[in-house]
Design an enzyme around this catalytic site. Structure first.
Site, mmCIF file in Angstrom:
data_model
loop_
_atom_site.group_PDB
_atom_site.id
_atom_site.type_symbol
_atom_site.label_atom_id
_atom_site.label_comp_id
_atom_site.label_asym_id
_atom_site.label_seq_id
_atom_site.Cartn_x
_atom_site.Cartn_y
_atom_site.Cartn_z
ATOM 1 N N SER A 1 -120.852 14.267 -22.583
ATOM 2 C CA SER A 1 -119.778 14.751 -21.704
ATOM 3 C C SER A 1 -119.834 16.268 -21.754
ATOM 4 C CB SER A 1 -118.422 14.269 -22.244
ATOM 5 O OG SER A 1 -117.364 14.974 -21.619
ATOM 6 N N TYR B 1 -112.705 13.113 -29.387
ATOM 7 C CA TYR B 1 -113.576 12.810 -28.238
ATOM 8 C C TYR B 1 -114.706 13.831 -28.151
ATOM 9 C CZ TYR B 1 -115.013 11.743 -23.446
ATOM 10 O OH TYR B 1 -115.748 11.404 -22.326
#
Ligand SMILES: NC(=O)c1ccc[n+]([C@@H]2O[C@H](COP(=O)([O-])OP(=O)(O)OC[C@H]3O[C@@H](n4cnc5c(N)ncnc54)[C@H](O)[C@@H]3O)[C@@H](O)[C@H]2O)c1
Length: 237
Positions: free
Chosen positions: A129, A142
């Site tokens: 990401s 995350y």
């Protein structure tokens, strides 16, 4: 294009979003696709319901796929969960869940597929990401999971590259999928910290990521190994 004719591809997270679109794309190019998800998966050649937090079930699942098809050519590790928390409020349970699905699940799926990919001279495409390449507020777990995916991609690429397999990852920016609901900012935070996370132009649609997965998984990317392909519409440019 028929880049995946005679190829067996595993796509995790195939019940929704980017994984769903990737499974569709690989099948549209002739691939035989095994979709793995904790939720039921439709429209694949073999659907397997598996919670990636159940690490003991991963190797038997991969063995089941090899029993059925005799080989594995491509592994797309797409399954993932999102999570926002103030650092003051983060819990060990939530931290371990995010790292467990996004990073540990990706690693042990790769480990279980590795001998079969060595045999087929196949490849792995992981999902990082832009939260793993650049700062994203309120997402220590995350972001750490996605930074970890980049590190493990590069490490496995170099460890195994001379044996003929490739390991790459894609770093999406904002993509319109249900995971967005898991990124609700905590209450009473400085919302200006969101500025760097907002898509520069527009969010992507899942097929715009699926085409990148298909590229890296195909022989068109034969000289790509250990790369982080940022697909973010220019947000981090
Ligand atoms: N959508 C975005 O903006 C965006 C941005 C960057 C990275 N990503 C990454 O892309 C990947 C796909 O996300 P998406 O946007 O398609 O979200 P999504 O929620 O639509 O899909 C994620 C899929 O993973 C599955 N999954 C979650 N936990 C699982 C578990 N324990 N075991 C098995 N399957 C599990 C879900 O059931 C779901 O089908 C994720 O790794 C995510 O972190 C998404």
């Amino acid at each position: 294009m028929n880049r995946f004719e005679d190829k067996i591809a595993i796509v995790t997270g195939a019940a929704s979003g980017i994984g769903r679109a990737t499974a569709d794309r690989l099948r549209s190019e002739g691939g035989t696709v095994v979709g793995i998800d904790r939720d039921p998966v439709d429209d694949v050649d073999m659907a397997i319901q598996l919670d990636l937090l159940d690490l003991g079930a991963i190797a038997p699942t991969v063995a089941q796929i090899v029993d059925a098809y005799g080989r594995i050519d491509v592994l797309c590790n797409v399954a993932g969960i999102g999570h926002f928390a103030r650092d003051e409020d983060e819990t060990p349970e939530a931290w371990n869940r995010v790292i467990g699905v996004n990073l540990t699940g990706t690693y042990f799926m790769s480990q279980a597929c590795l001998p079969h990919l060595l045999e087929s001279q196949g490849n792995i495409v992981n999902t990082a990401s832009t939260a793993g390449t650049n700062a994203q507020a309120w997402s220590s777990a995350y972001s750490a999971s996605k930074g970890g995916v980049i590190a493990l991609t590069q490490t496995m690429a170099i460890t195994n590259g001379r044996s003929g397999i490739r390991v790459n990852c894609i770093a999406p920016g904002g993509v319109e999928t249900p995971i967005g609901e898991q990124f609700t900012p905590p209450e009473d935070v400085d919302l200006t910290l969101m500025a760097g996370m907002l898509p520069y132009h527009r969010p992507a649609q899942p097929p715009e990521l699926a085409s990148a997965f298909a590229f890296l998984a195909s022989d068109d990317a034969s000289y790509c190994n250990g790369i982080v392909l940022r697909v973010d519409g220019g947000t981090m440019a």
